[in-house]
Design a protein around this motif. Structure first.
Motif, mmCIF file in Angstrom:
data_model
loop_
_atom_site.group_PDB
_atom_site.id
_atom_site.type_symbol
_atom_site.label_atom_id
_atom_site.label_comp_id
_atom_site.label_asym_id
_atom_site.label_seq_id
_atom_site.Cartn_x
_atom_site.Cartn_y
_atom_site.Cartn_z
ATOM 1 N N GLU A 1 -7.174 25.262 10.689
ATOM 2 C CA GLU A 1 -6.967 26.705 10.733
ATOM 3 C C GLU A 1 -5.733 27.018 11.579
ATOM 4 O OE1 GLU A 1 -9.808 30.595 11.067
ATOM 5 O OE2 GLU A 1 -10.240 28.922 12.407
ATOM 6 N N THR A 2 -4.893 27.907 11.087
ATOM 7 C CA THR A 2 -3.712 28.318 11.837
ATOM 8 C C THR A 2 -4.076 29.494 12.741
ATOM 9 O OG1 THR A 2 -2.980 29.902 10.153
ATOM 10 C CG2 THR A 2 -2.202 27.618 9.921
ATOM 11 N N GLU A 3 -3.154 29.834 13.644
ATOM 12 C CA GLU A 3 -3.394 30.942 14.573
ATOM 13 C C GLU A 3 -3.597 32.271 13.860
ATOM 14 O OE1 GLU A 3 -0.576 31.263 17.732
ATOM 15 O OE2 GLU A 3 -0.775 29.147 18.289
ATOM 16 N N ASP A 4 -2.947 32.434 12.692
ATOM 17 C CA ASP A 4 -3.091 33.692 11.961
ATOM 18 C C ASP A 4 -4.237 33.680 10.953
ATOM 19 O OD1 ASP A 4 -1.869 31.955 10.196
ATOM 20 O OD2 ASP A 4 -0.209 33.274 9.693
ATOM 21 N N GLY A 5 -5.105 32.666 11.031
ATOM 22 C CA GLY A 5 -6.314 32.647 10.209
ATOM 23 C C GLY A 5 -6.158 32.022 8.844
ATOM 24 N N ASN A 6 -5.008 31.449 8.535
ATOM 25 C CA ASN A 6 -4.821 30.734 7.276
ATOM 26 C C ASN A 6 -5.227 29.273 7.461
ATOM 27 O OD1 ASN A 6 -3.749 32.989 5.851
ATOM 28 N ND2 ASN A 6 -1.782 32.665 6.860
ATOM 29 N N VAL A 7 -5.011 28.476 6.434
ATOM 30 C CA VAL A 7 -5.416 27.069 6.487
ATOM 31 C C VAL A 7 -4.273 26.173 6.041
ATOM 32 C CG1 VAL A 7 -6.918 25.333 5.411
ATOM 33 C CG2 VAL A 7 -7.866 27.498 6.140
ATOM 34 N N VAL A 8 -4.055 25.114 6.790
ATOM 35 C CA VAL A 8 -3.177 24.040 6.342
ATOM 36 C C VAL A 8 -4.086 22.941 5.810
ATOM 37 C CG1 VAL A 8 -1.498 22.284 7.002
ATOM 38 C CG2 VAL A 8 -1.369 24.582 7.999
ATOM 39 N N MET A 9 -3.880 22.620 4.544
ATOM 40 C CA MET A 9 -4.644 21.550 3.914
ATOM 41 C C MET A 9 -3.733 20.330 3.838
ATOM 42 S SD MET A 9 -6.415 21.402 0.191
ATOM 43 C CE MET A 9 -4.846 21.392 -0.638
ATOM 44 N N THR A 10 -4.192 19.236 4.394
ATOM 45 C CA THR A 10 -3.417 17.998 4.391
ATOM 46 C C THR A 10 -4.211 16.926 3.663
ATOM 47 O OG1 THR A 10 -2.459 18.590 6.538
ATOM 48 C CG2 THR A 10 -2.243 16.287 5.830
ATOM 49 N N ASP A 11 -3.577 16.334 2.661
ATOM 50 C CA ASP A 11 -4.157 15.204 1.936
ATOM 51 C C ASP A 11 -3.384 13.961 2.335
ATOM 52 O OD1 ASP A 11 -6.098 16.248 -0.265
ATOM 53 O OD2 ASP A 11 -4.384 17.601 -0.358
ATOM 54 N N ILE A 12 -4.109 12.908 2.672
ATOM 55 C CA ILE A 12 -3.498 11.607 2.939
ATOM 56 C C ILE A 12 -4.180 10.616 2.005
ATOM 57 C CG2 ILE A 12 -3.036 9.796 4.623
ATOM 58 C CD1 ILE A 12 -3.470 12.034 6.796
ATOM 59 N N VAL A 13 -3.383 10.058 1.092
ATOM 60 C CA VAL A 13 -3.916 9.137 0.098
ATOM 61 C C VAL A 13 -3.262 7.783 0.292
ATOM 62 C CG1 VAL A 13 -4.242 8.660 -2.355
ATOM 63 C CG2 VAL A 13 -4.191 11.039 -1.558
ATOM 64 N N ASN A 14 -4.078 6.758 0.491
ATOM 65 C CA ASN A 14 -3.615 5.378 0.532
ATOM 66 C C ASN A 14 -4.158 4.687 -0.704
ATOM 67 O OD1 ASN A 14 -2.322 4.906 3.305
ATOM 68 N ND2 ASN A 14 -4.197 6.011 3.785
ATOM 69 N N PHE A 15 -3.260 4.069 -1.466
ATOM 70 C CA PHE A 15 -3.721 3.372 -2.667
ATOM 71 C C PHE A 15 -2.903 2.108 -2.891
ATOM 72 C CE2 PHE A 15 -0.521 6.356 -4.170
ATOM 73 C CZ PHE A 15 0.172 5.684 -5.161
ATOM 74 N N LYS A 16 -3.534 1.187 -3.604
ATOM 75 C CA LYS A 16 -2.904 -0.100 -3.892
ATOM 76 C C LYS A 16 -3.135 -0.424 -5.360
ATOM 77 C CE LYS A 16 -2.535 -4.741 -2.076
ATOM 78 N NZ LYS A 16 -2.828 -5.629 -0.974
ATOM 79 N N MET A 17 -2.121 -0.954 -5.992
ATOM 80 C CA MET A 17 -2.203 -1.315 -7.401
ATOM 81 C C MET A 17 -3.072 -2.564 -7.583
ATOM 82 S SD MET A 17 -0.478 1.003 -8.845
ATOM 83 C CE MET A 17 -0.577 0.290 -10.467
ATOM 84 N N ILE B 1 0.851 -1.189 0.000
ATOM 85 C CA ILE B 1 0.000 0.000 0.000
ATOM 86 C C ILE B 1 0.889 1.242 0.000
ATOM 87 C CG2 ILE B 1 -1.722 1.336 1.276
ATOM 88 C CD1 ILE B 1 -2.785 -1.325 2.362
ATOM 89 N N TYR B 2 0.652 2.099 -0.970
ATOM 90 C CA TYR B 2 1.354 3.380 -1.048
ATOM 91 C C TYR B 2 0.601 4.386 -0.193
ATOM 92 C CZ TYR B 2 3.756 1.511 -5.168
ATOM 93 O OH TYR B 2 4.512 0.748 -6.017
ATOM 94 N N THR B 3 1.342 5.244 0.497
ATOM 95 C CA THR B 3 0.741 6.331 1.261
ATOM 96 C C THR B 3 1.420 7.628 0.856
ATOM 97 O OG1 THR B 3 0.253 4.899 3.138
ATOM 98 C CG2 THR B 3 0.275 7.270 3.558
ATOM 99 N N LEU B 4 0.633 8.542 0.320
ATOM 100 C CA LEU B 4 1.114 9.875 -0.014
ATOM 101 C C LEU B 4 0.524 10.844 0.995
ATOM 102 C CD1 LEU B 4 1.581 11.741 -3.240
ATOM 103 C CD2 LEU B 4 -0.135 12.647 -1.693
ATOM 104 N N THR B 5 1.395 11.689 1.554
ATOM 105 C CA THR B 5 0.946 12.743 2.445
ATOM 106 C C THR B 5 1.406 14.064 1.859
ATOM 107 O OG1 THR B 5 1.157 11.272 4.353
ATOM 108 C CG2 THR B 5 0.983 13.626 4.816
ATOM 109 N N SER B 6 0.474 14.957 1.686
ATOM 110 C CA SER B 6 0.753 16.261 1.095
ATOM 111 C C SER B 6 0.187 17.335 2.015
ATOM 112 C CB SER B 6 0.095 16.346 -0.286
ATOM 113 O OG SER B 6 0.163 17.648 -0.798
ATOM 114 N N GLU B 7 1.008 18.345 2.292
ATOM 115 C CA GLU B 7 0.571 19.421 3.175
ATOM 116 C C GLU B 7 0.874 20.753 2.503
ATOM 117 O OE1 GLU B 7 1.123 19.017 7.586
ATOM 118 O OE2 GLU B 7 2.489 20.682 7.178
ATOM 119 N N GLN B 8 -0.106 21.650 2.530
ATOM 120 C CA GLN B 8 0.081 22.965 1.912
ATOM 121 C C GLN B 8 -0.599 24.027 2.760
ATOM 122 O OE1 GLN B 8 -1.225 23.230 -2.177
ATOM 123 N NE2 GLN B 8 -0.206 25.195 -2.464
#
Length: 160
Positions: free
Chosen positions: A110-126, A11-18
């Protein structure tokens, strides 16, 4: 941009944070409009929503697509929104499509300064077990990474 991918037990796990310089309300309003998925998917993927999922995401929602999974290979894809907690997260899971398994979590903090951290966690299998992994695993893994790297750039253009 913070992006990593790993593989364990097939199982592949991709974690992306922006970090996005928008409010939680703005982020939630944008990312829960199914039609915006087309806006943040790279054109090379030849992505198209094929049903009419409505204007807003909700638990139990079915969304159908076509997507270019490999050069010259298109696939039909059906996902269901299986979890939905307003302004916190939602999950889409493949019901039919190119993967043996696809589970994608979309988290918004939501961050303390009112912005947003978007986190994607994708688990996939071939599909096709180890044979599918040997034949296409590296190519597909790189394709998924490409999608999220492109998404980072597109979101930066849209919101920064």
């Amino acid at each position: 941009m913070n992006l990593k991918i790993s593989k364990q037990s097939g199982i592949y796990t991709l974690t992306s944070e922006q970090l996005l310089p928008i409010s939680l309300d703005e982020a939630w309003a944008f990312f829960t409009v199914p039609g915006n998925l087309d806006r943040i998917t790279p054109a090379e993927m030849k992505f198209s929503i094929t049903n009419n999922p409505g204007l807003h995401t909700y638990q139990g929602q079915i969304i159908t697509y076509t997507i270019g999974i490999l050069p010259f290979v298109k696939s039909n894809w059906i996902t269901e929104i299986t979890h939905f907690v307003p302004k916190k997260f939602f999950v889409d899971e493949q019901r039919f499509g190119p993967y043996s398994m696809w589970h994608h979590e979309h988290h918004f903090t939501e961050t303390e300064d009112g912005n947003v951290v978007m986190t994607d966690i994708v688990n996939f299998k071939m599909p096709f077990g180890i044979i599918g992994d040997i034949l296409a695993g590296k190519v597909v893994k790189n394709r998924v990474v490409f999608i999220f790297e492109s998404r980072h750039k597109i979101l930066k253009q849209l919101f920064i």
